[in-house]
Enzyme design. Structure first.
Site, PDB file in Angstrom:
ATOM      1  N   ASN A 113       0.853  -1.179   0.000  1.00 56.32           N
ATOM      2  CA  ASN A 113       0.000   0.000   0.000  1.00 56.32           C
ATOM      3  C   ASN A 113       0.899   1.242   0.000  1.00 56.32           C
ATOM      4  O   ASN A 113       1.472   1.600   1.024  1.00 56.32           O
ATOM      5  CB  ASN A 113      -0.877  -0.041   1.268  1.00 56.32           C
ATOM      6  CG  ASN A 113      -1.834   1.126   1.348  1.00 56.32           C
ATOM      7  OD1 ASN A 113      -1.748   2.075   0.560  1.00 56.32           O
ATOM      8  ND2 ASN A 113      -2.740   1.069   2.300  1.00 56.32           N
ATOM      9  N   LYS A 154       3.403   0.799   2.898  1.00 53.71           N
ATOM     10  CA  LYS A 154       3.122  -0.223   3.912  1.00 53.71           C
ATOM     11  C   LYS A 154       3.119  -1.585   3.234  1.00 53.71           C
ATOM     12  O   LYS A 154       2.712  -1.687   2.066  1.00 53.71           O
ATOM     13  CB  LYS A 154       1.745   0.012   4.538  1.00 53.71           C
ATOM     14  CG  LYS A 154       1.643   1.318   5.282  1.00 53.71           C
ATOM     15  CD  LYS A 154       0.306   1.421   5.994  1.00 53.71           C
ATOM     16  CE  LYS A 154       0.057   2.841   6.427  1.00 53.71           C
ATOM     17  NZ  LYS A 154      -1.289   3.310   6.236  1.00 53.71           N
ATOM     18  N   ARG A 175      -2.276  -1.899  -3.758  1.00 54.24           N
ATOM     19  CA  ARG A 175      -3.487  -1.093  -3.599  1.00 54.24           C
ATOM     20  C   ARG A 175      -3.330   0.168  -4.447  1.00 54.24           C
ATOM     21  O   ARG A 175      -2.293   0.825  -4.413  1.00 54.24           O
ATOM     22  CB  ARG A 175      -3.628  -0.694  -2.131  1.00 54.24           C
ATOM     23  CG  ARG A 175      -4.792   0.210  -1.897  1.00 54.24           C
ATOM     24  CD  ARG A 175      -4.472   1.160  -0.789  1.00 54.24           C
ATOM     25  NE  ARG A 175      -5.602   2.007  -0.472  1.00 54.24           N
ATOM     26  CZ  ARG A 175      -5.474   3.195   0.090  1.00 54.24           C
ATOM     27  NH1 ARG A 175      -4.290   3.652   0.407  1.00 54.24           N
ATOM     28  NH2 ARG A 175      -6.536   3.915   0.347  1.00 54.24           N
ATOM     29  N   HIS A 220     -12.286   3.320  -0.495  1.00 48.91           N
ATOM     30  CA  HIS A 220     -12.369   2.249   0.517  1.00 48.91           C
ATOM     31  C   HIS A 220     -13.070   0.996  -0.032  1.00 48.91           C
ATOM     32  O   HIS A 220     -13.609   0.202   0.745  1.00 48.91           O
ATOM     33  CB  HIS A 220     -13.168   2.682   1.763  1.00 48.91           C
ATOM     34  CG  HIS A 220     -12.517   3.726   2.598  1.00 48.91           C
ATOM     35  ND1 HIS A 220     -13.231   4.714   3.240  1.00 48.91           N
ATOM     36  CD2 HIS A 220     -11.229   3.929   2.931  1.00 48.91           C
ATOM     37  CE1 HIS A 220     -12.412   5.477   3.918  1.00 48.91           C
ATOM     38  NE2 HIS A 220     -11.178   5.038   3.752  1.00 48.91           N
ATOM     39  N   HIS A 259     -17.571   2.255   6.994  1.00 53.41           N
ATOM     40  CA  HIS A 259     -16.120   2.232   7.238  1.00 53.41           C
ATOM     41  C   HIS A 259     -15.781   3.554   7.923  1.00 53.41           C
ATOM     42  O   HIS A 259     -15.707   4.604   7.280  1.00 53.41           O
ATOM     43  CB  HIS A 259     -15.387   2.086   5.897  1.00 53.41           C
ATOM     44  CG  HIS A 259     -13.892   2.108   6.021  1.00 53.41           C
ATOM     45  ND1 HIS A 259     -13.101   1.006   5.793  1.00 53.41           N
ATOM     46  CD2 HIS A 259     -13.039   3.096   6.373  1.00 53.41           C
ATOM     47  CE1 HIS A 259     -11.834   1.320   5.999  1.00 53.41           C
ATOM     48  NE2 HIS A 259     -11.775   2.591   6.348  1.00 53.41           N
ATOM     49  N   ARG A 293     -11.216  15.964   7.336  1.00 52.74           N
ATOM     50  CA  ARG A 293     -11.893  16.339   6.083  1.00 52.74           C
ATOM     51  C   ARG A 293     -13.322  16.773   6.345  1.00 52.74           C
ATOM     52  O   ARG A 293     -13.993  16.224   7.215  1.00 52.74           O
ATOM     53  CB  ARG A 293     -11.894  15.155   5.110  1.00 52.74           C
ATOM     54  CG  ARG A 293     -10.545  14.871   4.514  1.00 52.74           C
ATOM     55  CD  ARG A 293     -10.556  13.613   3.667  1.00 52.74           C
ATOM     56  NE  ARG A 293      -9.610  12.645   4.179  1.00 52.74           N
ATOM     57  CZ  ARG A 293      -9.576  11.365   3.818  1.00 52.74           C
ATOM     58  NH1 ARG A 293     -10.445  10.893   2.944  1.00 52.74           N
ATOM     59  NH2 ARG A 293      -8.687  10.552   4.344  1.00 52.74           N
ATOM     60  N   ASP A 339      -8.458  12.980  16.244  1.00 50.98           N
ATOM     61  CA  ASP A 339      -8.502  11.607  16.747  1.00 50.98           C
ATOM     62  C   ASP A 339      -9.768  11.396  17.576  1.00 50.98           C
ATOM     63  O   ASP A 339      -9.983  12.077  18.577  1.00 50.98           O
ATOM     64  CB  ASP A 339      -7.248  11.369  17.607  1.00 50.98           C
ATOM     65  CG  ASP A 339      -7.074   9.911  17.953  1.00 50.98           C
ATOM     66  OD1 ASP A 339      -7.995   9.322  18.559  1.00 50.98           O
ATOM     67  OD2 ASP A 339      -6.011   9.359  17.618  1.00 50.98           O
ATOM     68  N   ARG A 394     -10.672   9.223  19.660  1.00 44.84           N
ATOM     69  CA  ARG A 394     -10.499   8.899  21.086  1.00 44.84           C
ATOM     70  C   ARG A 394     -10.346  10.173  21.908  1.00 44.84           C
ATOM     71  O   ARG A 394     -10.906  10.287  23.000  1.00 44.84           O
ATOM     72  CB  ARG A 394      -9.254   8.012  21.289  1.00 44.84           C
ATOM     73  CG  ARG A 394      -9.514   6.569  20.943  1.00 44.84           C
ATOM     74  CD  ARG A 394      -8.239   5.824  20.811  1.00 44.84           C
ATOM     75  NE  ARG A 394      -7.457   6.346  19.693  1.00 44.84           N
ATOM     76  CZ  ARG A 394      -6.470   5.703  19.099  1.00 44.84           C
ATOM     77  NH1 ARG A 394      -6.101   4.525  19.535  1.00 44.84           N
ATOM     78  NH2 ARG A 394      -5.836   6.216  18.073  1.00 44.84           N
ATOM     79  N   ILE A 435     -12.622   3.636  14.081  1.00 45.50           N
ATOM     80  CA  ILE A 435     -13.707   4.049  14.981  1.00 45.50           C
ATOM     81  C   ILE A 435     -14.791   2.972  15.006  1.00 45.50           C
ATOM     82  O   ILE A 435     -15.234   2.543  16.075  1.00 45.50           O
ATOM     83  CB  ILE A 435     -14.313   5.399  14.523  1.00 45.50           C
ATOM     84  CG1 ILE A 435     -13.228   6.488  14.472  1.00 45.50           C
ATOM     85  CG2 ILE A 435     -15.472   5.801  15.412  1.00 45.50           C
ATOM     86  CD1 ILE A 435     -13.679   7.802  13.815  1.00 45.50           C
ATOM     87  N   GLY A 436     -15.192   2.522  13.822  1.00 46.46           N
ATOM     88  CA  GLY A 436     -16.302   1.570  13.721  1.00 46.46           C
ATOM     89  C   GLY A 436     -16.063   0.281  14.487  1.00 46.46           C
ATOM     90  O   GLY A 436     -16.950  -0.207  15.186  1.00 46.46           O
ATOM     91  N   GLU A 437     -14.862  -0.276  14.362  1.00 49.08           N
ATOM     92  CA  GLU A 437     -14.654  -1.598  14.978  1.00 49.08           C
ATOM     93  C   GLU A 437     -14.200  -1.524  16.434  1.00 49.08           C
ATOM     94  O   GLU A 437     -14.257  -2.521  17.138  1.00 49.08           O
ATOM     95  CB  GLU A 437     -13.700  -2.449  14.128  1.00 49.08           C
ATOM     96  CG  GLU A 437     -12.316  -1.912  13.958  1.00 49.08           C
ATOM     97  CD  GLU A 437     -11.577  -2.546  12.776  1.00 49.08           C
ATOM     98  OE1 GLU A 437     -12.169  -2.716  11.704  1.00 49.08           O
ATOM     99  OE2 GLU A 437     -10.391  -2.858  12.926  1.00 49.08           O
ATOM    100  N   GLU A 471      -8.087  -5.067   4.770  1.00 49.47           N
ATOM    101  CA  GLU A 471      -7.851  -4.742   3.363  1.00 49.47           C
ATOM    102  C   GLU A 471      -6.645  -5.505   2.821  1.00 49.47           C
ATOM    103  O   GLU A 471      -6.609  -5.885   1.656  1.00 49.47           O
ATOM    104  CB  GLU A 471      -7.644  -3.228   3.210  1.00 49.47           C
ATOM    105  CG  GLU A 471      -8.945  -2.465   3.410  1.00 49.47           C
ATOM    106  CD  GLU A 471      -8.756  -1.002   3.751  1.00 49.47           C
ATOM    107  OE1 GLU A 471      -8.365  -0.708   4.905  1.00 49.47           O
ATOM    108  OE2 GLU A 471      -8.983  -0.151   2.878  1.00 49.47           O
TER     109      GLU A 471
END
Ligand code: ADP
Length: 397
Positions: free
Chosen positions: A8, A15, A90, A179, A207, A240, A283, A285, A331-333, A382
């Site tokens: 990626n 990555k 990717r 995504h 996502h 964003r 962030d 959190r 965030i979602g998971e 991914e």
């Protein structure tokens, strides 16, 4: 050993994750950061918690790939380049050209390069990395896996903007989404978890990471998605804006005495969203930690939840129903409160969270038995999806 690598590449980063296939066992992973900037960092993790970290100036993506191979060999992760039989890259923008992942040859690399006008920061770097890999492991099967290809099934009514039609015809100005690899992975996984055929399901995949997008998946195909021409549109994100009225652009440029549209866009991309509203952090959190005592952190959180709820509502209308809602990404998971707040505000659609089931970061159904809509938490992956795409294309070649 047969190793497949998921790669990626971003404008200044690369990555990577190495799998043995078909077992999908991760044998190493890592990244190169600050490519083209001073003090670049190379990190590799492998074996039983072994780690390598190097700091040196890495001027180009080609040099980053060279160091990656040197280090894989030096640390005995691989014993010869021939062990790497597959590489999945990717790619951010596939335009209308790539409706599926593609085996990479020189023509595909040139096409990825040419699509850079749709993703200036990414595609050029991705093409450079493909060339660098091709040079070093010419015998490996290489595949390009596009963030956009899952969304190429959108009907025209959902991908066209209400602009003069010629702009679509002449310049391909339209919604492409992003995504896609994640939305595809979690929607398929949801069908598997429910023991149902994906063709029979209407799924909304959320996502929610630093970048966030929501997709309506009907019968296994994306029919609408919240990101747009670029990943700036849709729900509020870390930095964003998500959706805004275009007229605010000239208005703010005048007020801020900005003459360069790119400077304005940079504000929309890097200084807006949770960060811009809260003035504290991008962030989630940190936003959640501050929201009980800080008004602006609270409103940033509330706006985020509200935008996710609105897209879910929209997509229930687009599909005229929904069987499952999936949460994924940072965030979602990881955030049970976010999932609970989103679903608790839309119980009118028949979705009901089970607080105990929701207290998880793993794959799980998190709605009650009685819930008419099944809500799931599915950590995205991914990288494994990219490795699987390489194997799929290899098998079909
Ligand atoms: P990216 O789009 O950069 O891949 P990620 O999917 O890694 O982003 O998501 C990063 C986001 O996930 C950050 O906003 C981070 O605060 C958030 N996040 C991670 N863990 C939690 C958590 N336990 N609760 C709330 N948010 C979390």
């Amino acid at each position: 050993m047969s190793i497949t690598m998921a790669v990626n590449a971003g404008s200044s980063s690369l990555k990577f994750q190495l799998y043995t296939m078909p077992e999908e066992t991760v044998i190493a992973k890592g990244l190169v950061e600050r490519i083209g900037i001073n003090d670049s960092v190379f990190k590799l993790e492998y074996g039983d918690d072994q780690e390598v970290k190097l700091v040196e100036d890495i001027a180009t993506h080609d040099r980053a790939v060279e160091i990656l191979f040197e280090q894989l060999e030096a640390n005995n992760v691989i014993h010869s380049f021939d062990e790497i039989t597959g590489i999945g890259h990717r790619v951010v923008a596939g335009g209308e050209l790539f409706k599926d992942s593609a085996l990479i040859d020189d023509e595909v690399i040139d096409q990825v390069d040419a699509l850079a006008e749709f993703a200036p920061l990414h595609n050029a770097a991705e093409a450079a990395v493909m060339r660098a890999f091709k040079e070093r492991v010419p015998n490996a099967t290489m595949a390009a896996v596009f963030d956009t290809s899952f969304h190429t099934t959108l009907p025209a009514e959902n991908y066209l903007y209400s602009l003069p039609y010629e702009y679509y015809e002449d310049f391909k100005a339209r919604k492409y989404g992003a995504h896609g690899t994640s939305h595809r992975y979690v929607s398929r996984r949801a069908a598997e978890m429910l023991g149902k055929n994906i063709e029979d399901l209407k799924i909304i995949t959320c996502h929610l990471g630093n970048g966030a997008s929501i997709t309506a998946v009907e019968g296994g195909k994306a029919v609408d998605t919240s990101m747009g021409f670029t990943p700036l549109a849709g729900v509020t994100m870390g930095t964003r804006t998500g959706d805004i009225d275009a007229s605010i652009i000239p208005f703010l440029m005048k007020k801020l005495e900005i003459n360069d549209i790119n400077e304005m866009l940079n504000i929309f991309q890097k200084q807006s969203g949770l960060l811009g509203i809260s003035g504290i952090s991008s962030d989630m959190r940190e936003i959640m930690a501050a929201k009980e005592t800080n008004e602006r952190a609270k409103i940033a959180y509330d706006i985020f939840i509200n935008r996710v709820q609105k897209y879910i509502g929209q997509y229930i209308a687009v599909m005229n129903g929904v069987d499952a809602i999936v949460f994924t990404a940072g965030i979602g998971e990881n955030s049970a409160p976010v999932r609970e707040d989103v679903i608790n505000g839309i119980t009118v659609f028949g979705a009901e969270i089970d607080a105990e089931r929701n207290d998880t970061r793993k794959e799980a159904v998190i709605s009650t038995e009685a819930s008419k809509v099944v809500v799931l938490n599915i950590p995205t992956n991914e990288e494994v999806e990219i490795a699987r795409e390489v194997e799929r294309l290899k098998a079909n070649a």
